[in-house]
Design a protein around this motif. Structure first.
Motif, mmCIF file in Angstrom:
data_model
loop_
_atom_site.group_PDB
_atom_site.id
_atom_site.type_symbol
_atom_site.label_atom_id
_atom_site.label_comp_id
_atom_site.label_asym_id
_atom_site.label_seq_id
_atom_site.Cartn_x
_atom_site.Cartn_y
_atom_site.Cartn_z
ATOM 1 N N ASP A 56 73.809 154.984 126.638
ATOM 2 C CA ASP A 56 72.872 153.973 126.139
ATOM 3 C C ASP A 56 71.475 154.560 125.942
ATOM 4 O OD1 ASP A 56 74.900 152.129 126.172
ATOM 5 O OD2 ASP A 56 74.249 151.150 128.028
ATOM 6 N N LEU A 57 71.054 155.378 126.890
ATOM 7 C CA LEU A 57 69.731 156.003 126.799
ATOM 8 C C LEU A 57 69.663 156.946 125.600
ATOM 9 C CD1 LEU A 57 66.917 156.709 127.879
ATOM 10 C CD2 LEU A 57 68.011 158.313 129.474
ATOM 11 N N LEU A 58 70.699 157.742 125.409
ATOM 12 C CA LEU A 58 70.734 158.660 124.270
ATOM 13 C C LEU A 58 70.695 157.893 122.952
ATOM 14 C CD1 LEU A 58 71.143 161.601 123.217
ATOM 15 C CD2 LEU A 58 73.602 161.128 123.243
ATOM 16 N N GLU A 59 71.469 156.816 122.863
ATOM 17 C CA GLU A 59 71.484 156.014 121.641
ATOM 18 C C GLU A 59 70.116 155.409 121.366
ATOM 19 O OE1 GLU A 59 76.200 154.653 121.825
ATOM 20 O OE2 GLU A 59 74.618 153.252 122.428
ATOM 21 N N LYS A 60 69.462 154.934 122.397
ATOM 22 C CA LYS A 60 68.127 154.350 122.249
ATOM 23 C C LYS A 60 67.126 155.394 121.776
ATOM 24 C CE LYS A 60 64.645 151.772 124.914
ATOM 25 N NZ LYS A 60 64.325 151.189 126.251
ATOM 26 N N MET A 61 67.209 156.579 122.353
ATOM 27 C CA MET A 61 66.270 157.655 122.025
ATOM 28 C C MET A 61 66.432 158.132 120.584
ATOM 29 S SD MET A 61 65.955 161.417 123.779
ATOM 30 C CE MET A 61 67.311 162.087 122.795
ATOM 31 N N VAL A 62 67.662 158.428 120.185
ATOM 32 C CA VAL A 62 67.905 158.942 118.836
ATOM 33 C C VAL A 62 67.642 157.862 117.789
ATOM 34 C CG1 VAL A 62 69.588 160.003 117.290
ATOM 35 C CG2 VAL A 62 69.547 160.647 119.698
ATOM 36 N N SER A 63 67.973 156.620 118.103
ATOM 37 C CA SER A 63 67.711 155.515 117.179
ATOM 38 C C SER A 63 66.216 155.351 116.950
ATOM 39 C CB SER A 63 68.308 154.216 117.713
ATOM 40 O OG SER A 63 69.720 154.286 117.786
ATOM 41 N N PHE A 64 65.431 155.471 118.025
ATOM 42 C CA PHE A 64 63.976 155.380 117.880
ATOM 43 C C PHE A 64 63.446 156.520 117.026
ATOM 44 C CE2 PHE A 64 59.749 156.722 119.303
ATOM 45 C CZ PHE A 64 59.020 155.582 119.022
ATOM 46 N N LEU A 65 63.963 157.710 117.247
ATOM 47 C CA LEU A 65 63.476 158.884 116.524
ATOM 48 C C LEU A 65 63.737 158.776 115.030
ATOM 49 C CD1 LEU A 65 62.267 161.753 116.591
ATOM 50 C CD2 LEU A 65 64.588 162.618 116.963
ATOM 51 N N SER A 66 64.942 158.360 114.656
ATOM 52 C CA SER A 66 65.307 158.398 113.237
ATOM 53 C C SER A 66 65.133 157.069 112.511
ATOM 54 C CB SER A 66 66.761 158.863 113.085
ATOM 55 O OG SER A 66 67.658 157.845 113.449
ATOM 56 N N ASP A 174 66.846 163.827 102.387
ATOM 57 C CA ASP A 174 65.608 164.567 102.664
ATOM 58 C C ASP A 174 64.686 163.901 103.671
ATOM 59 O OD1 ASP A 174 66.249 166.639 100.927
ATOM 60 O OD2 ASP A 174 65.424 165.578 99.191
ATOM 61 N N THR A 175 65.011 162.697 104.138
ATOM 62 C CA THR A 175 64.103 161.993 105.044
ATOM 63 C C THR A 175 64.446 162.259 106.502
ATOM 64 O OG1 THR A 175 65.464 159.988 105.013
ATOM 65 C CG2 THR A 175 63.731 160.166 103.358
ATOM 66 N N THR A 176 65.014 163.413 106.779
ATOM 67 C CA THR A 176 65.479 163.708 108.144
ATOM 68 C C THR A 176 64.344 163.664 109.146
ATOM 69 O OG1 THR A 176 65.212 166.066 107.716
ATOM 70 C CG2 THR A 176 67.373 165.131 107.341
ATOM 71 N N ARG A 177 64.573 162.937 110.221
ATOM 72 C CA ARG A 177 63.595 162.893 111.306
ATOM 73 C C ARG A 177 64.181 163.464 112.589
ATOM 74 N NH1 ARG A 177 61.195 156.895 111.332
ATOM 75 N NH2 ARG A 177 60.238 157.722 113.191
ATOM 76 N N THR A 178 65.432 163.887 112.565
ATOM 77 C CA THR A 178 66.068 164.379 113.787
ATOM 78 C C THR A 178 65.992 165.895 113.928
ATOM 79 O OG1 THR A 178 68.250 164.503 112.717
ATOM 80 C CG2 THR A 178 67.673 162.440 113.831
ATOM 81 N N ARG A 179 65.362 166.577 112.968
ATOM 82 C CA ARG A 179 65.226 168.028 113.095
ATOM 83 C C ARG A 179 64.430 168.385 114.343
ATOM 84 N NH1 ARG A 179 62.294 172.594 112.055
ATOM 85 N NH2 ARG A 179 60.386 171.421 111.653
#
Length: 386
Positions: A56-66, A174-179
């Motif tokens: 759940d924490l990982l999903e929250k973190m990556v969702s916020f980032l991207s 091209d809108t990658t935010r997870t790099r």
């Protein structure tokens, strides 16, 4: 003696590779709203129980980032034959290993350059600088050039710089935010081989970290949340939960970019190499214009913040810009109008609310508020002088 990566750090690195790949391959245009996607990944991991507990924490973190909706499904795996072979090779190696005291992210940008200077000027222990680059031009050559400047100017060794390459072949989004997640995990994986608790230094000015849009047009998911306080807090919590002893630190969290330049501990070295740094959000613009030389576009927000900082510091700017007068095309002119509209609406009285636009901030609200006001005034002064 060399050490193998911790299993938790290796898992995290592979997870970031999967996330980055999906981010590049799944088109935002295909999403219902044209932006936010629903992405579900199935990933084999070494530490299955830990990832189930922190899913759940990982999903929250990556969702916020991207700015998307991520779902992760994990299953157990063991080390592959190739991983076992590498691990045994490292175990049997007699090569002397340098004992690093910290790891510092080194992008080749102006902020990371200032961060590296300040660390080397302090001359406390040894620092390992970690970089990441992908396809195209505009990143690696700046990292290489600055690396040589540090080797010549400070006597550091070439082994003090690690560069990692990762690219998604065929990726067209091209809108990658997870790099940035991928960049972080490379540094974290390397830090895990040190076999001790270490600081991971992330040098970035506080204004860009807050990721506050100048207008509603800046709410798009192409804006970065790489070092937003909320994101860093989530990532730090994740590292703690999965037993990776890495402390995330941004010593410039409450500095504008101009303040970073003014407070840099080697002003002459900074001024002399200022043009050797790359801050642009799309440094391939020169290549797209069939040029052989990379350069800053001059009109994206990172370019504007860069030029505002250089003006604030009263440095001579010999950087190569395509259009820092906002006259060459529709995108540049649209950006300028967007920035001006943003400043028309900017009211310092409500800055304490504005800093919440891109993510929740519950600590150091007064410091972040004042930072935001100073940063906006820094950029405003630059634009008014055009």
């Amino acid at each position: 003696m060399p050490q193998w990566y911790s299993t938790e750090a290796l898992d995290l690195l592979y997870i970031s590779l999967a996330v980055f790949s999906a981010d590049r391959l799944v088109l935002r245009n295909d999403a219902i709203d044209g932006w936010s996607r629903n992405i579900e990944l199935y990933i084999p991991v070494l530490e299955l129980d830990k990832w189930k507990e922190n899913c759940d924490l990982l999903e929250k973190m990556v969702s916020f980032l991207s700015g998307d909706y991520w779902k992760f499904n994990f299953r157990k795996r063991e080390l592959t034959a190739r991983e076992i072979a590498y691990k045994e090779r490292i175990k049997k190696s007699k090569q002397a290993v340098k004992d690093y005291d910290r790891v510092c992210m080194f992008s080749g940008g102006l902020d990371s350059f200032v961060g590296a200077i300040d660390i080397l000027e302090d001359n406390v222990g040894h620092t390992l600088f970690v970089s990441h680059y992908g396809g195209g031009k505009g990143t690696k050559e700046y990292q290489d050039l600055l690396k040589e400047k540090f080797i010549d100017g400070y006597g550091v060794e070439i082994r003090d710089f690690h560069q990692y390459y990762a690219k998604v072949v065929g990726g067209i989004e091209d809108t990658t935010r997870t790099r940035s997640f991928l960049f972080f995990t490379h540094a974290i994986a390397v830090a895990s081989t040190l076999g001790k608790s270490v600081d991971l230094i992330i040098p970035e000015n506080g204004l860009i970290s807050l990721n506050i849009p100048l207008t509603f047009s800046r709410f798009g998911t192409s804006s970065t949340r790489t070092t937003h306080p909320f994101y860093l807090k989530l990532l730090q919590t994740l590292l703690y939960n999965i037993n990776i002893p890495v402390r995330l630190k941004n010593p410039y969290q409450f500095y504008t970019k101009g303040e970073m330049l003014n407070n840099c501990k080697n002003q002459e070295f900074l001024k002399h190499n200022l043009a050797n740094t790359m801050s642009c959000s799309h440094p391939d613009i020169g290549r797209r214009l069939k040029e052989t030389k990379t350069r800053h576009c001059g009109y994206c927000l990172p370019c504007v913040i860069r030029q505002a900082a250089i003006k604030r510091a009263e440095f001579k700017d010999e950087s190569y810009y395509y259009d820092n007068k906002f006259v060459q095309g529709k995108t540049a002119k649209t950006n300028l109008n967007s920035y001006r509209l943003g400043f028309e609406r900017f009211n310092p009285k409500f800055a304490f609310m504005s800093i919440q636009k891109s993510g929740s901030i519950i600590e150091n609200i007064d410091q972040f508020t004042q930072l935001y006001i100073r940063g906006m005034n820094e950029v405003k002064a630059y634009l008014e002088g055009l």
